[in-house]
Motif scaffolding. Structure first.
Motif, PDB file in Angstrom:
ATOM      1  N   UNK A  21      -0.137   9.708   2.826  1.00 60.85           N
ATOM      2  CA  UNK A  21      -0.917   8.551   3.251  1.00 60.85           C
ATOM      3  C   UNK A  21      -0.139   7.261   3.010  1.00 60.85           C
ATOM      4  N   UNK A  22       0.548   7.186   1.867  1.00 59.12           N
ATOM      5  CA  UNK A  22       1.347   6.020   1.486  1.00 59.12           C
ATOM      6  C   UNK A  22       2.712   6.515   1.054  1.00 59.12           C
ATOM      7  N   UNK A  46      -8.571   1.922   3.017  1.00 61.83           N
ATOM      8  CA  UNK A  46      -9.475   2.238   1.904  1.00 61.83           C
ATOM      9  C   UNK A  46      -8.762   3.037   0.812  1.00 61.83           C
ATOM     10  N   UNK A  47      -7.763   3.813   1.190  1.00 64.37           N
ATOM     11  CA  UNK A  47      -6.983   4.540   0.184  1.00 64.37           C
ATOM     12  C   UNK A  47      -6.253   3.570  -0.738  1.00 64.37           C
ATOM     13  N   UNK A  51      -6.651   3.440  -4.774  1.00 67.23           N
ATOM     14  CA  UNK A  51      -5.501   3.434  -5.685  1.00 67.23           C
ATOM     15  C   UNK A  51      -5.565   2.227  -6.614  1.00 67.23           C
ATOM     16  N   UNK A  52      -5.828   1.056  -6.062  1.00 66.22           N
ATOM     17  CA  UNK A  52      -5.851  -0.164  -6.865  1.00 66.22           C
ATOM     18  C   UNK A  52      -6.940  -0.114  -7.929  1.00 66.22           C
ATOM     19  N   UNK A  53      -8.085   0.476  -7.593  1.00 68.81           N
ATOM     20  CA  UNK A  53      -9.214   0.505  -8.523  1.00 68.81           C
ATOM     21  C   UNK A  53      -9.151   1.661  -9.509  1.00 68.81           C
TER      22      UNK A  53
END
Length: 262
Positions: A21-22, A46-47, A51-53
């Motif tokens: 995905x990234x 949204x992924x 990841x950030x959260x």
């Protein structure tokens, strides 16, 4: 004086099952910035928020908050999903209290904290109302209040106004800018509305392909010191909006060609 990076991705990769995905993505958001993410559905916006959260962890690379790699990012970032997810059996106060309860704040203290904040969020008189008694815009205010009560000054907003009618949407945009300034927040927002991104943001980040390997940055044509909503009527907005549209469309056409020869 150098500005503090509130959120930083360094060579971050993430794979869901066998699907990347990234891939080795790096970018940062400065403290106090308002940044919007735009990209086609399914590209992975949204992924990045998950990841950030801290809802998921990267397969490789590092994610920093305030320049530090945390043992966990859960609860360190305010995350407002696309749907408000208010619990219909709880009052507005009880819904907003949830992040405080999860931090084991005594209920009396949590209730007092929420009731203190209700006027700031335009919710005076709704403390004992239930979600089905509120309009869509009011429900979004409750959702944003709940996100800020995590104690975080970094908010991730996933298409917060997509379900609202045009007039309510513009009212909520104006209100959000007021909250951003009064609470000294850093905001990263996903939107599919190019004009909304240009009106509200310091920077617009385009995500054009999956897996996400790089970003394209577009700066709104008016400086951040100018009244944000004045951008809506500025003729330069139309030109930049067209530029963003063409960038996104060119990537779609490239993807179609690559798909034919894959």
């Amino acid at each position: 004086m150098a500005l503090l990076n509130k959120l930083s991705f360094h060579e971050v990769s993430f794979t869901y099952g066998a699907e990347p995905i990234v891939e080795r993505l790096s970018f940062s958001v400065e403290q106090g910035e308002f940044v919007s993410l735009i990209g086609p559905s399914g590209v992975g916006k949204s992924t990045l928020f998950r990841l950030a959260s801290g809802l998921v962890e990267p397969t490789a690379g590092t994610i920093l908050l305030d320049g530090e790699q945390r043992l966990t990012r859960l609860g360190q970032v305010g995350y407002m999903p696309q749907k408000d997810l208010l619990m219909p059996w709880r009052t507005i106060t009880e819904n907003a209290m949830l992040p405080l309860e999860l931090r084991s704040v005594p209920k009396g203290v949590a209730r007092a904290k929420v009731e203190e904040q209700l006027p700031l969020f335009g919710l005076s008189g709704y403390a004992d109302a239930y979600p089905d008694q509120l309009s869509g815009g009011m429900r979004q205010r409750v959702s944003l209040l709940r996100a800020t009560l995590t104690g975080a000054d970094l908010l991730l907003l996933d298409e917060p106004f997509s379900a609202l009618d045009g007039i309510t949407r513009m009212e909520m945009q104006e209100w959000l800018l007021t909250m951003w300034q009064e609470l000294s927040l850093t905001i990263v927002m996903i939107t599919h509305d190019i004009e909304e991104a240009l009106v509200l943001s310091d920077r617009v980040i385009l995500l054009r392909e999956k897996p996400i390997r790089e970003i394209v940055e577009v700066n709104p044509p008016l400086p951040r010191e100018r009244e944000r909503l004045a951008r809506r009527h500025d003729p330069q907005i139309g030109a930049v909006r067209q530029e963003i549209w063409e960038l996104l469309q060119s990537q779609k056409q490239l993807a179609r060609v690559q798909g034919r020869f894959a």
